[in-house]
Scaffold this motif. Structure first.
Motif, PDB file in Angstrom:
ATOM      1  N   HIS A  35       0.796  -1.226   0.000  1.00  0.00           N
ATOM      2  CA  HIS A  35       0.000   0.000   0.000  1.00  0.00           C
ATOM      3  C   HIS A  35       0.834   1.284   0.000  1.00  0.00           C
ATOM      4  N   VAL A  36       1.771   1.380   0.921  1.00  0.00           N
ATOM      5  CA  VAL A  36       2.498   2.660   1.079  1.00  0.00           C
ATOM      6  C   VAL A  36       3.277   3.067  -0.173  1.00  0.00           C
ATOM      7  N   HIS A  37       3.579   2.124  -1.048  1.00  0.00           N
ATOM      8  CA  HIS A  37       4.413   2.466  -2.200  1.00  0.00           C
ATOM      9  C   HIS A  37       3.665   3.202  -3.309  1.00  0.00           C
ATOM     10  N   GLY A  38       2.366   3.110  -3.312  1.00  0.00           N
ATOM     11  CA  GLY A  38       1.615   3.773  -4.384  1.00  0.00           C
ATOM     12  C   GLY A  38       2.116   3.301  -5.736  1.00  0.00           C
ATOM     13  N   ARG A  39       2.365   4.253  -6.634  1.00  0.00           N
ATOM     14  CA  ARG A  39       2.853   3.893  -7.969  1.00  0.00           C
ATOM     15  C   ARG A  39       4.384   3.882  -8.054  1.00  0.00           C
ATOM     16  N   PHE A  40       5.047   3.916  -6.887  1.00  0.00           N
ATOM     17  CA  PHE A  40       6.517   3.987  -6.931  1.00  0.00           C
ATOM     18  C   PHE A  40       7.082   2.844  -7.764  1.00  0.00           C
ATOM     19  N   TYR A  41       6.548   1.637  -7.575  1.00  0.00           N
ATOM     20  CA  TYR A  41       6.972   0.489  -8.372  1.00  0.00           C
ATOM     21  C   TYR A  41       5.889   0.109  -9.367  1.00  0.00           C
ATOM     22  N   THR A  42       6.291  -0.370 -10.540  1.00  0.00           N
ATOM     23  CA  THR A  42       5.297  -0.961 -11.438  1.00  0.00           C
ATOM     24  C   THR A  42       4.867  -2.285 -10.815  1.00  0.00           C
ATOM     25  N   SER A  43       3.823  -2.881 -11.360  1.00  0.00           N
ATOM     26  CA  SER A  43       3.367  -4.146 -10.771  1.00  0.00           C
ATOM     27  C   SER A  43       4.457  -5.219 -10.853  1.00  0.00           C
ATOM     28  N   ASN A  44       5.173  -5.248 -11.962  1.00  0.00           N
ATOM     29  CA  ASN A  44       6.277  -6.219 -12.086  1.00  0.00           C
ATOM     30  C   ASN A  44       7.312  -5.999 -10.996  1.00  0.00           C
ATOM     31  N   GLU A  45       7.735  -4.739 -10.883  1.00  0.00           N
ATOM     32  CA  GLU A  45       8.768  -4.413  -9.892  1.00  0.00           C
ATOM     33  C   GLU A  45       8.298  -4.749  -8.482  1.00  0.00           C
ATOM     34  N   LEU A  46       7.050  -4.406  -8.233  1.00  0.00           N
ATOM     35  CA  LEU A  46       6.503  -4.642  -6.901  1.00  0.00           C
ATOM     36  C   LEU A  46       6.471  -6.139  -6.606  1.00  0.00           C
ATOM     37  N   CYS A  47       6.045  -6.898  -7.595  1.00  0.00           N
ATOM     38  CA  CYS A  47       5.955  -8.342  -7.419  1.00  0.00           C
ATOM     39  C   CYS A  47       7.329  -8.918  -7.090  1.00  0.00           C
ATOM     40  N   GLU A  48       8.329  -8.492  -7.826  1.00  0.00           N
ATOM     41  CA  GLU A  48       9.691  -8.976  -7.560  1.00  0.00           C
ATOM     42  C   GLU A  48      10.176  -8.560  -6.184  1.00  0.00           C
ATOM     43  N   LYS A  49       9.875  -7.302  -5.829  1.00  0.00           N
ATOM     44  CA  LYS A  49      10.341  -6.780  -4.542  1.00  0.00           C
ATOM     45  C   LYS A  49       9.690  -7.537  -3.381  1.00  0.00           C
ATOM     46  N   VAL A  50       8.394  -7.815  -3.521  1.00  0.00           N
ATOM     47  CA  VAL A  50       7.658  -8.413  -2.405  1.00  0.00           C
ATOM     48  C   VAL A  50       7.867  -9.927  -2.338  1.00  0.00           C
ATOM     49  N   THR A  51       7.954 -10.562  -3.510  1.00  0.00           N
ATOM     50  CA  THR A  51       7.966 -12.034  -3.508  1.00  0.00           C
ATOM     51  C   THR A  51       9.296 -12.629  -3.963  1.00  0.00           C
ATOM     52  N   GLY A  52      10.202 -11.767  -4.440  1.00  0.00           N
ATOM     53  CA  GLY A  52      11.507 -12.269  -4.864  1.00  0.00           C
ATOM     54  C   GLY A  52      11.556 -12.775  -6.290  1.00  0.00           C
ATOM     55  N   GLU A  53      10.438 -12.755  -6.983  1.00  0.00           N
ATOM     56  CA  GLU A  53      10.459 -13.202  -8.388  1.00  0.00           C
ATOM     57  C   GLU A  53       9.319 -12.538  -9.167  1.00  0.00           C
ATOM     58  N   PRO A  54       9.434 -12.571 -10.496  1.00  0.00           N
ATOM     59  CA  PRO A  54       8.346 -11.970 -11.289  1.00  0.00           C
ATOM     60  C   PRO A  54       7.073 -12.809 -11.166  1.00  0.00           C
ATOM     61  N   LEU A  55       6.008 -12.286 -11.748  1.00  0.00           N
ATOM     62  CA  LEU A  55       4.728 -13.000 -11.723  1.00  0.00           C
ATOM     63  C   LEU A  55       4.922 -14.461 -12.133  1.00  0.00           C
ATOM     64  N   ASN A  56       4.405 -15.350 -11.311  1.00  0.00           N
ATOM     65  CA  ASN A  56       4.566 -16.776 -11.582  1.00  0.00           C
ATOM     66  C   ASN A  56       3.241 -17.476 -11.267  1.00  0.00           C
ATOM     67  N   PHE A  57       2.647 -18.033 -12.299  1.00  0.00           N
ATOM     68  CA  PHE A  57       1.330 -18.656 -12.158  1.00  0.00           C
ATOM     69  C   PHE A  57       1.338 -19.829 -11.177  1.00  0.00           C
ATOM     70  N   LYS A  58       2.531 -20.421 -10.996  1.00  0.00           N
ATOM     71  CA  LYS A  58       2.715 -21.568 -10.102  1.00  0.00           C
ATOM     72  C   LYS A  58       2.044 -21.347  -8.719  1.00  0.00           C
ATOM     73  N   TYR A  59       2.129 -20.111  -8.185  1.00  0.00           N
ATOM     74  CA  TYR A  59       1.602 -19.878  -6.835  1.00  0.00           C
ATOM     75  C   TYR A  59       0.084 -20.012  -6.795  1.00  0.00           C
ATOM     76  N   PHE A  60      -0.531 -19.529  -7.830  1.00  0.00           N
ATOM     77  CA  PHE A  60      -1.990 -19.694  -7.891  1.00  0.00           C
ATOM     78  C   PHE A  60      -2.339 -21.166  -8.018  1.00  0.00           C
ATOM     79  N   MET A  61      -1.590 -21.848  -8.874  1.00  0.00           N
ATOM     80  CA  MET A  61      -1.878 -23.257  -9.126  1.00  0.00           C
ATOM     81  C   MET A  61      -1.657 -24.098  -7.869  1.00  0.00           C
ATOM     82  N   ASP A  62      -0.564 -23.804  -7.146  1.00  0.00           N
ATOM     83  CA  ASP A  62      -0.290 -24.523  -5.892  1.00  0.00           C
ATOM     84  C   ASP A  62      -1.423 -24.306  -4.889  1.00  0.00           C
TER      85      ASP A  62
END
Lengths: 503, 503
Positions: free
Chosen positions: A464-491
């Motif tokens: 929340h606090v980051h607003g648009r500071f990161y793009t969604s890709n960047e944010l995903c990598e920053k928060v989860t350590g990797e780019p969007l990966n469908f595996k997590y939904f599937m798991d």
């Protein structure tokens, strides 16, 4: 003498201009909220005019050359903080993109959008795609033109996707939806082979007032701040924000369907917590805005599905719910309830789909949009194309256009590229939630005791606090350590539904 | 080549500019309505900022030199209809008045108004006029300055009176209030000598929901169009309009006081019927606006008092009311009820005063304002001045500043010249109502059967449709055949209260 302004002065000029624009845009949002909640019938026409007037004013303010000059001047300053630098860069990007649109195109798009919306309304009423087709065709032509105005790398549809989800392209989406087909389909087939859980007790009489109160209680427990927002009724649930201190959600109550209110309430609550978690100090500036539609949807889906359709959530909430609606639920066990709220069944309507088949609805729209923009799909007979897709991917027969190609408002609004963000939201949600579970070992246990505080804090701090500071890709990598990966939904889906269906 | 525009083109330019300004002003009204009805607590600060931003935009639009040029050009055109001519003349008058204000004065007034309002709030909290006095003094100085900016004939206070009621001056008001003193005082004395009717049954428990529903029913029966408006709750009842197709009233419900909701509902209903009766074809133009505050108040008072506290009105409504609130009223006769709702008793609070003593409250404020502006009354010790007036005219002792000089918000807002319009409203109402009775012989009989249709049509045709075409003076002469004459109010009061009190 031409006095050179200090960076602080320039930034202050920029910020006050942006706040003024935000004030006008948020006034429009208030008018829009009122339109959906309290506006008396005859007030609609002039309300439309009032919104158009304010939109024109907001547009004029944001295309003001002085703002462009200020942004240009700020861009070359070295003594900005990282947040300030990001705000300036994003505002300049927005400003320049805005200026790309020729006035004639804006006028044509505005007129066509209005015509197209009315044609869609008429088409729905008459249950006939043919009524909508000529206007949709015109809209698609304009959208194609827009891809050239905006520019793109690779596929023209990328230009439109970027409007809703910066940095996303068809490569990513093709990969994601290929995964959907290859991984999700077998799970759905396995589920289809099992007996359906009984969910008839959800479609009984649940009194309106009690449902309404229950929805408020859920929102409160999630952490929705009622001093900085409120809930009202509307035909279609939505979230709107006038600033982080005034965020409004709406819901609807169907007395014959308990699900309708409950998960829309949690869903909108997730959107609202995001808006309440944006920084008010960045009001009017990009870093005070949501990162993207996909990230917004990740917040609503995380609460709605990963939390709100989870066993832990109802371990805590079900006893009180059962007591509140004893007439309906006194003979229903927690397990039966949990299975019922997670019934998986292919259906016609996207908005009523379960969390698994949902993504086939989105995929169909994605394929159609991509095809329309590149020219491989035509608006002619699009109802048949639609129906074939529904047969192919969901194995359902579409009885008429109203229940098929006319079901969504998006295309009539010119929103091409929007649908994929719904699926992205769920996939980000699963990936975020997996990261949260890794980082907070007692997360499920907290949820099972009705304590969402740690989760909300985690979302606040990480997203929340980051607003648009990161793009969604960047944010995903920053928060989860990797780019969007469908595996997590599937798991997530595999583990949850294997348990429910005994697969 | 300089192309000379046709009158139709010029008028269309003017009208579209005015509609745009109206859109912005009405958006401000929506934000204001929301502020008083639904805004969550933390949203107040940024809402204030949003309103300020839109107010600045509306001001900029209305001081635009192009608008002035268009108005000047139109003024010399011969081929305008009477209504168009009047619109242009009034807009030009408004435009030029607006331009008289130096920017420095506007800034000082804006700042002082904000400071003064906060000082008033603090003073009320601390129950101390001394806290308010320095800011009030500053405000009075600015208001004196404003009289010079605006210009005036005769007394400087006339300049301020004209802001709320064009054409009114202290000559008229001195005459009217002299009449109040000489004619109304003896009636009040006669009433005071008689036993007070019992009204204790009005201060019993009246359930909230039933009161709310009852208020809606009264509004509906009056002719309030719920397709073009709505009612909500707020701390202080008010009416606001975003255009004739969207007029909103609010009320409050005190479960221990039936009067509170009922007559505020009828009162605001009267204001609202006026707003719903303005011509939507004149949206944004003077002839689509209310004539004056006094005429506005005449509509609310006519419904509240001449109709809504009349015997005929309750002959129809009382049986149903008695049934609805049987616990409270089953042993109360129509006559007892009618006497109770017309209890006359001098009191401390203007807003709670009966329809007779009310005018002494207004007169006191009028005398004080006139004195402050001409310099014969000082803000120093104004609480004592106030208390002396209340002793002299109403024979009540003011226990503290909060119940006295601090009771109204108006001065803290800089609204000097506003109060007299409250009395003018009642006096116009009586004069209009007498004319309506002369012209519609079966008016009382209609009201006694719950049929207000003819009355509403009469008000629509004689008052509402004209907007600002006539000044209040002109309108009064046109509708009643003579200028404002206190006699009608006095005749009404005499006849009614002689009956009730057996004088």
């Amino acid at each position: 003498m031409n006095i050179i302004k200090t960076t602080a002065e320039l930034y202050s000029d920029y910020q006050s201009k942006m706040e003024k624009i935000a004030d006008v845009r948020n006034a429009i949002a208030v008018l829009g909220w009122d339109q959906e909640t309290y506006l008396p019938g005859k007030g609609a026409a002039i309300r439309g005019q009032q919104i158009t007037t304010l939109s024109t004013i907001a547009h004029e303010l944001f295309t003001d050359a002085q703002l462009g000059d200020t942004l240009q001047a700020l861009q070359s300053r070295e003594d900005l903080t990282a947040t300030q630098k990001k705000n300036v860069a994003l505002s300049l990007e927005d400003y320049e993109k805005n200026k790309k649109y020729p006035a004639a195109f804006v006028a044509a798009l505005s007129q066509t959008t209005s015509d197209c919306y009315h044609a869609w309304m008429k088409a729905r009423k008459e249950n006939s795609y043919a009524v909508f087709e000529p206007l949709l065709e015109k809209m698609v032509q304009l959208k194609k033109e827009e891809t050239h105005i905006l520019g793109y790398t690779g596929h023209p549809y990328n230009a439109l996707l970027n409007e809703y989800e910066k940095g996303i392209n068809i490569q990513t989406l093709d990969t994601v939806f290929a995964d959907v087909k290859t991984s999700l389909s077998p799970l759905l087939q396995a589920i289809a082979a099992k007996p359906k859980p009984n969910n008839a007790f959800l479609q009984q009489h649940y009194p309106k007032d009690a449902q309404w109160q229950y929805g408020l209680k859920l929102l409160k427990e999630m952490g929705f701040d009622f001093e900085a927002g409120r809930q009202d009724l509307s035909e279609h649930p939505f979230t709107t924000s006038f600033n982080p201190h005034d965020v409004r959600v709406t819901t609807r109550v169907d007395e014959q369907d308990f699900s309708n209110m409950t998960w829309s309430c949690i869903h909108e609550g997730g959107h609202a917590l995001y808006e309440q978690g944006l920084l008010i100090s960045e009001y009017g500036l990009p870093c005070g805005e949501a990162a993207s539609l996909g990230i917004h949807e990740s917040q609503s889906r995380l609460w709605e599905n990963n939390v709100g359709r989870g066993l832990a959530y109802w371990q805590y909430n079900y006893p009180a719910l059962q007591k509140e609606f004893a007439n309906n639920l006194s003979n229903v066990s927690l397990e039966e309830f949990y299975h019922a709220i997670n019934l998986v069944q292919p259906s016609l309507q996207r908005t009523e789909a379960d969390e698994l088949t949902y993504h086939f609805h989105v995929m169909i729209r994605y394929e159609i949009e991509k095809g329309l923009i590149e020219g491989s799909v035509s608006t002619k007979d699009l109802n048949h194309t639609w129906n074939q897709y529904y047969k192919q991917y969901l194995n359902v027969d579409v009885p008429n256009d109203g229940a098929g190609v006319l079901q969504d408002i998006h295309w009539s609004h010119g929103s091409f590229g929007y649908f994929p963000t719904y699926s992205l939201g769920s996939f980000y949600a699963a990936q975020f939630y997996a990261a949260a579970q890794r980082q907070m070992k007692d997360l499920s246990q907290n949820i099972a005791t009705g304590d969402y505080h740690a989760l909300l804090q985690w979302l606040r701090n990480n997203i929340h606090v980051h607003g648009r500071f990161y793009t969604s890709n960047e944010l995903c990598e920053k928060v989860t350590g990797e780019p969007l990966n469908f595996k997590y939904f599937m798991d997530y889906a595999q583990a949850k539904y294997a348990g429910i269906y005994g697969i």
